[in-house]
Design a protein around this motif. Sequence first.
Motif, PDB file in Angstrom:
ATOM      1  N   PRO A  41       0.826  -1.221   0.000  1.00 36.23           N
ATOM      2  CA  PRO A  41       0.000   0.000   0.000  1.00 36.23           C
ATOM      3  C   PRO A  41       0.857   1.267   0.000  1.00 36.23           C
ATOM      4  O   PRO A  41       0.548   2.226  -0.696  1.00 36.23           O
ATOM      5  N   GLY A  42       1.935   1.241   0.790  1.00 39.41           N
ATOM      6  CA  GLY A  42       2.822   2.404   0.832  1.00 39.41           C
ATOM      7  C   GLY A  42       3.422   2.690  -0.533  1.00 39.41           C
ATOM      8  O   GLY A  42       3.460   3.839  -0.977  1.00 39.41           O
ATOM      9  N   VAL A  45       0.872   4.189  -2.868  1.00 40.91           N
ATOM     10  CA  VAL A  45       0.638   5.605  -2.542  1.00 40.91           C
ATOM     11  C   VAL A  45       1.790   6.461  -3.083  1.00 40.91           C
ATOM     12  O   VAL A  45       1.559   7.510  -3.691  1.00 40.91           O
ATOM     13  N   LYS A  49       1.461   9.442  -5.652  1.00 42.37           N
ATOM     14  CA  LYS A  49       1.793  10.796  -5.186  1.00 42.37           C
ATOM     15  C   LYS A  49       2.959  11.396  -5.963  1.00 42.37           C
ATOM     16  O   LYS A  49       3.014  12.600  -6.180  1.00 42.37           O
ATOM     17  N   PHE A  50       3.909  10.549  -6.346  1.00 43.28           N
ATOM     18  CA  PHE A  50       5.085  11.071  -7.055  1.00 43.28           C
ATOM     19  C   PHE A  50       4.921  10.985  -8.569  1.00 43.28           C
ATOM     20  O   PHE A  50       5.903  11.055  -9.309  1.00 43.28           O
ATOM     21  N   ILE A  96      11.437   4.170  -1.756  1.00 51.16           N
ATOM     22  CA  ILE A  96      11.528   5.608  -2.058  1.00 51.16           C
ATOM     23  C   ILE A  96      12.763   5.882  -2.919  1.00 51.16           C
ATOM     24  O   ILE A  96      12.726   6.672  -3.864  1.00 51.16           O
ATOM     25  N   ASP A 114       1.669  21.277  -7.422  1.00 54.28           N
ATOM     26  CA  ASP A 114       1.553  20.582  -6.139  1.00 54.28           C
ATOM     27  C   ASP A 114       2.331  21.276  -5.032  1.00 54.28           C
ATOM     28  O   ASP A 114       2.226  20.911  -3.880  1.00 54.28           O
ATOM     29  N   SER A 194      -3.759  16.308  10.274  1.00 50.88           N
ATOM     30  CA  SER A 194      -2.644  16.999   9.625  1.00 50.88           C
ATOM     31  C   SER A 194      -3.150  18.037   8.614  1.00 50.88           C
ATOM     32  O   SER A 194      -2.668  19.170   8.563  1.00 50.88           O
TER      33      SER A 194
ATOM     34  N   ARG B  19       4.070  15.766   9.712  1.00 55.40           N
ATOM     35  CA  ARG B  19       5.040  16.138   8.663  1.00 55.40           C
ATOM     36  C   ARG B  19       5.013  15.106   7.533  1.00 55.40           C
ATOM     37  O   ARG B  19       5.115  15.428   6.366  1.00 55.40           O
ATOM     38  N   TYR B  20       4.846  13.839   7.909  1.00 55.10           N
ATOM     39  CA  TYR B  20       4.799  12.763   6.904  1.00 55.10           C
ATOM     40  C   TYR B  20       3.576  12.943   5.994  1.00 55.10           C
ATOM     41  O   TYR B  20       3.687  12.859   4.773  1.00 55.10           O
ATOM     42  N   VAL B  21       2.412  13.199   6.621  1.00 58.98           N
ATOM     43  CA  VAL B  21       1.181  13.387   5.826  1.00 58.98           C
ATOM     44  C   VAL B  21       1.342  14.587   4.889  1.00 58.98           C
ATOM     45  O   VAL B  21       1.034  14.524   3.699  1.00 58.98           O
ATOM     46  N   GLU B  22       1.851  15.666   5.450  1.00 57.52           N
ATOM     47  CA  GLU B  22       2.022  16.894   4.664  1.00 57.52           C
ATOM     48  C   GLU B  22       2.999  16.656   3.504  1.00 57.52           C
ATOM     49  O   GLU B  22       2.770  17.108   2.389  1.00 57.52           O
ATOM     50  N   LEU B  24       3.590  13.842   2.018  1.00 63.16           N
ATOM     51  CA  LEU B  24       2.915  13.023   0.996  1.00 63.16           C
ATOM     52  C   LEU B  24       2.031  13.912   0.124  1.00 63.16           C
ATOM     53  O   LEU B  24       2.031  13.809  -1.094  1.00 63.16           O
ATOM     54  N   ASP B  25       1.255  14.774   0.774  1.00 60.60           N
ATOM     55  CA  ASP B  25       0.341  15.641   0.031  1.00 60.60           C
ATOM     56  C   ASP B  25       1.084  16.614  -0.871  1.00 60.60           C
ATOM     57  O   ASP B  25       0.567  17.034  -1.900  1.00 60.60           O
ATOM     58  N   ARG B  26       2.299  16.984  -0.462  1.00 55.11           N
ATOM     59  CA  ARG B  26       3.067  17.961  -1.244  1.00 55.11           C
ATOM     60  C   ARG B  26       4.151  17.299  -2.080  1.00 55.11           C
ATOM     61  O   ARG B  26       4.971  17.975  -2.678  1.00 55.11           O
ATOM     62  N   ALA B  27       4.147  15.968  -2.095  1.00 51.14           N
ATOM     63  CA  ALA B  27       5.118  15.185  -2.874  1.00 51.14           C
ATOM     64  C   ALA B  27       6.559  15.605  -2.572  1.00 51.14           C
ATOM     65  O   ALA B  27       7.354  15.839  -3.476  1.00 51.14           O
ATOM     66  N   GLU B  28       6.869  15.662  -1.282  1.00 57.43           N
ATOM     67  CA  GLU B  28       8.233  16.025  -0.875  1.00 57.43           C
ATOM     68  C   GLU B  28       9.006  14.751  -0.516  1.00 57.43           C
ATOM     69  O   GLU B  28       8.945  14.263   0.622  1.00 57.43           O
ATOM     70  N   LEU B  29       9.681  14.254  -1.521  1.00 56.57           N
ATOM     71  CA  LEU B  29      10.344  12.955  -1.390  1.00 56.57           C
ATOM     72  C   LEU B  29      11.394  12.923  -0.280  1.00 56.57           C
ATOM     73  O   LEU B  29      11.465  11.961   0.492  1.00 56.57           O
ATOM     74  N   ILE B  32       9.898  12.681   3.206  1.00 55.83           N
ATOM     75  CA  ILE B  32       9.396  11.328   3.472  1.00 55.83           C
ATOM     76  C   ILE B  32      10.554  10.393   3.805  1.00 55.83           C
ATOM     77  O   ILE B  32      10.486   9.612   4.764  1.00 55.83           O
ATOM     78  N   ASN B  53      -0.490   5.063   5.302  1.00 54.35           N
ATOM     79  CA  ASN B  53      -0.397   4.543   3.933  1.00 54.35           C
ATOM     80  C   ASN B  53      -1.668   3.793   3.536  1.00 54.35           C
ATOM     81  O   ASN B  53      -2.161   3.944   2.412  1.00 54.35           O
ATOM     82  N   MET B  56      -4.407   6.355   2.975  1.00 54.16           N
ATOM     83  CA  MET B  56      -4.210   7.085   1.715  1.00 54.16           C
ATOM     84  C   MET B  56      -4.559   6.191   0.520  1.00 54.16           C
ATOM     85  O   MET B  56      -5.110   6.653  -0.472  1.00 54.16           O
TER      86      MET B  56
END
Lengths: 215, 201
Positions: A41-42, A45, A49-50, A96, A114, A194, B19-22, B24-29, B32, B53, B56
């Motif tokens: 699942p991770g 996602v 997302k990416f 990742i 984004d 969040s 921070r992790y959720v944010e 993910l939402d902002r695609a900040e690799l 993460i 995860n 989401m």
Amino acid sequence: MDDDLTKHGSHRRDSSASISAGQNRALLASIIEQEWQNLLPGIRVYVKKFDLADHFSTIDATARAVLQDTVVTALANSDNYDLRRLPLPWLLGIAINHIRRRRRDRGRIVAIADVEPPQKDRGSRSLTSDEVFDLLQYAGNKSGSNRYTAEEILSLVEEDDRKVLALAFIEGLRGKALAARLGISEGAAWARTSRSLSRLRKAYFKSDIGKGKKA
Amino acid sequence: MKILNSELSSETLEKTIYRYVEALDRAELETIAGVLDLATNNPELSRAIAEINLAMQDEMELTPLATDAGIVRTLIHKHLQSAESGEEKDVVLTVGEVAAKLKAERRVPFTDEKVNNLLVNSQEALPAFLSLEATKLIGTELGVKASDRFWRAFRDAAITLSMGRGRETQLLAARRQRERKSPSVARRKPPRSKRHVDGEE
């Protein structure tokens, strides 16, 4: 082999560890079998997302390819894995790194839409998410010395966000307890809190309360 | 074995989860990756990440397939088997099958269509584990040149096909095992509807 891919969370075993490399590998294989339900699942996602794929079938195919890369890299580098570390985040970290490599290979850039545009300097800086957290946390403690009450701060956001943040910061419900009250999963509760905090941060920055809090 | 546990205060833990959720939402690799690194030593953070995860995944309707467990077991089994014995069993997927899949799904880049048409006729077997480098090597061995984009799509299609194949093999093996256990029952068992009628009347 693939050392850069396991750089994240790569912790060599203590030289005094009695477990052989073969045993370490077999243990890791067994751990992967147990963790795949949380791993895939991770990866799905992250793929979405990416922006590595946009349709379900391609997201799933790409996620499976990344999963394969992750499992192969993990097993090939099992000597680097310290069994005292938690496997799921280690494996997600490898995933990742594979996603990072795929993005780099494709020459993609982060979708500008984004990314939140930088805030204009108004003579004060905007609050970070951590600072908004602290602000609510202290206001929620009702110590009497706070400049604004939690209710005043929460009035800046819509009803849905206000409800979630009031439960979290005034009633002190987090994680499972908050999820039970909202009737959603624990992960969804973390995500909602969040996002509500994030919207509060933006609202606070624009509000009179926020302007009154110039540093 | 005792897990290393880096103590985080409840506030720091909570901020890290947000921070992790944010991120993910902002695609900040990078953010993460940083949180995941921290989570390797913190069970609570690791568990929260797994929960997020899953949430989401549900939110984005990325429904898991029922074959996932079989896929991972097949992957691990094949990898360990080939690494330890140097053999690769059940290699049945061919270059031609993958090329045909790509063509059927219209995933062949325009500039590589001729190459793919050549590959459709190839009966060359693919290895169980197909890295991008190994995929390109197939092209070299078959004397064809194609773009990186093509080989990446080729590899993804091969993995998808081989996973499906792995599942079919598992089902077939399970059926054979059942039949071995009770061969007489399997052979003599009359059609269900007929037996039912006989028994009642």
